[in-house]
Design a protein around this motif. Structure first.
Motif, PDB file in Angstrom:
ATOM      1  N   LEU A  93     -96.469  27.327 -36.546  1.00  0.00           N
ATOM      2  CA  LEU A  93     -97.799  26.804 -36.867  1.00  0.00           C
ATOM      3  C   LEU A  93     -97.730  25.654 -37.864  1.00  0.00           C
ATOM      4  N   ALA A  94     -96.790  25.703 -38.772  1.00  0.00           N
ATOM      5  CA  ALA A  94     -96.566  24.622 -39.740  1.00  0.00           C
ATOM      6  C   ALA A  94     -97.852  24.211 -40.466  1.00  0.00           C
ATOM      7  N   GLY A  95     -98.675  25.184 -40.796  1.00  0.00           N
ATOM      8  CA  GLY A  95     -99.869  24.902 -41.577  1.00  0.00           C
ATOM      9  C   GLY A  95    -101.080  24.488 -40.771  1.00  0.00           C
ATOM     10  N   LEU A  96    -100.961  24.436 -39.439  1.00  0.00           N
ATOM     11  CA  LEU A  96    -102.097  24.011 -38.615  1.00  0.00           C
ATOM     12  C   LEU A  96    -103.307  24.905 -38.825  1.00  0.00           C
ATOM     13  N   CYS A  97    -103.103  26.202 -38.778  1.00  0.00           N
ATOM     14  CA  CYS A  97    -104.167  27.175 -39.000  1.00  0.00           C
ATOM     15  C   CYS A  97    -103.523  28.460 -39.477  1.00  0.00           C
ATOM     16  N   PRO A  98    -104.275  29.351 -40.091  1.00  0.00           N
ATOM     17  CA  PRO A  98    -103.691  30.591 -40.609  1.00  0.00           C
ATOM     18  C   PRO A  98    -103.384  31.598 -39.503  1.00  0.00           C
ATOM     19  N   LEU A  99    -102.497  32.522 -39.836  1.00  0.00           N
ATOM     20  CA  LEU A  99    -102.105  33.595 -38.933  1.00  0.00           C
ATOM     21  C   LEU A  99    -102.695  34.912 -39.417  1.00  0.00           C
TER      22      LEU A  99
END
Length: 359
Positions: free
Chosen positions: A140-146
């Motif tokens: 995800l590299a910071g795109l959105c939270p998990l």
């Protein structure tokens, strides 16, 4: 690393909303957003050979988790797994029968079965889940939270005692009435197991966690408090609520739990999931704006004509009203035969400036 695009407000919108902080627009994610309605999921499922193989192979589970985030501008990814991984790690022998759902080879039938149970070490028996969490966070590299998750103790107990899905919960309710001490002991070991499991997910990288109390609504009111709400409260109390200096919000969702919203707030959670049978305005009044609310479009609205679907989405947003603390979601999961274009329309309508309850 998979190219998911540059980080944006998708990176913090959900987490801010769950903590009832202002956001630029209502965040949206959907229960079962990774699943059978996506053609890319079906292709991967066919190659994997079984649903359980997908869950237990971190590379595949990561890929499934990321599929809807690639396709849609969702504000969160939710871990692809199953709520029954915990009882499977306890040795009950989980399998999935095509067209029938989950089954346990060794269901709980008497006090001796409960006495033999031990809360599994998640770093051993559930290592594949934690490896998936770590892999997804990297991708995800910071795109959105998990979002990580688990089933509630009561919901897990229903499957463990029934041995499979049930429409009347005859065995587990029989245990409740005939031997409440054994049911209490079962819920105690599950509470310990779920607490350790969710903490391990947080340690591995989950930025929010959710407890799915799918069958809490099957209980009478006084039984709900004792056998469903109270174990969840003990789990919430035992969770690591901060990781690397950031808050880790906790969401509790009881399907059919609209009449118990004040009791759910008392679990100490940060947000309560609302199914489609309860008005968000009524839920705000019942909870006194003490928690964020997540929900609550009727999943069947995804079959409506596009203009009607958009109107239903806007009605949900209007029902919540202005102010922080709303995460748009369905009142339950995406159905497997839903058109992905309808899912995209739903998400785009939530994010549209005309639907935004913020200046």
């Amino acid at each position: 690393m998979t190219d998911l695009g540059a980080p944006s407000n998708r990176g913090n919108r959900l987490l801010r909303a769950l903590m009832r902080l202002p956001v630029d627009m209502t965040p949206v994610w959907l229960m079962r957003q990774a699943g059978r309605y996506l053609p890319e999921y079906r292709a991967l499922r066919a190659a994997a050979g079984s649903f359980l193989a997908m869950c237990q192979t971190p590379e595949l589970a990561c890929e499934v988790t990321l599929q809807p985030v690639r396709r849609f501008p969702l504000d969160a990814a939710i871990l692809f797994s199953d709520i029954l991984t915990v009882p499977d790690a306890m040795g009950l022998g989980l399998s999935f029968v095509e067209g029938e759902g989950p089954r346990f080879e060794r269901p709980i039938r008497d006090p001796h079965d409960v006495a033999r149970l031990r809360a599994p070490d998640p770093t051993v028996g559930l290592r594949y889940v934690l490896d998936t969490v770590s892999r997804v966070r990297r991708e995800l590299a910071g795109l959105c939270p998990l979002i990580g998750f688990s089933g509630s103790p009561w919901t897990l107990a229903t499957y463990m005692v029934e041995g499979q899905a049930s429409d009347d919960f005859r065995r587990v309710k029989g245990l409740l009435f005939s031997d409440p001490a054994t049911l209490t002991a079962l819920l105690a070991v599950l509470t310990e197991a779920v607490t350790a499991y969710l903490n391990a997910q947080i340690e591995a990288g989950a930025q929010a966690v959710m407890i799915f109390d799918t069958w809490g609504g099957s209980l009478a009111a006084h039984h709900f408090l004792r056998y469903s709400r109270d174990p969840m409260a003990r789990i919430v109390d035992g969770l690591s609520r901060r990781r690397d200096g950031a808050s880790v919000p906790v969401v509790v969702f009881t399907k059919g739990g609209g009449c118990w919203l004040p009791a759910l707030v008392e679990t100490g959670c940060d947000a309560v999931g609302i199914d489609w049978m309860t008005s968000l305005a009524a839920a705000r009044a019942a909870t006194g704006d003490r928690v964020a609310l997540q929900g609550n479009l009727d999943p069947m609205a995804l079959y409506a004509p596009p203009e009607r679907l958009a109107a239903e989405v806007r009605a949900v947003l209007a029902d919540f009203g202005e102010g922080p603390g709303h995460v748009f979601n369905l009142g339950h999961g995406v159905r497997p035969d839903v058109d992905p274009e309808q899912v995209g329309l739903c998400i785009d309508t939530v994010h549209a400036p005309s639907a935004r309850p913020y200046p």
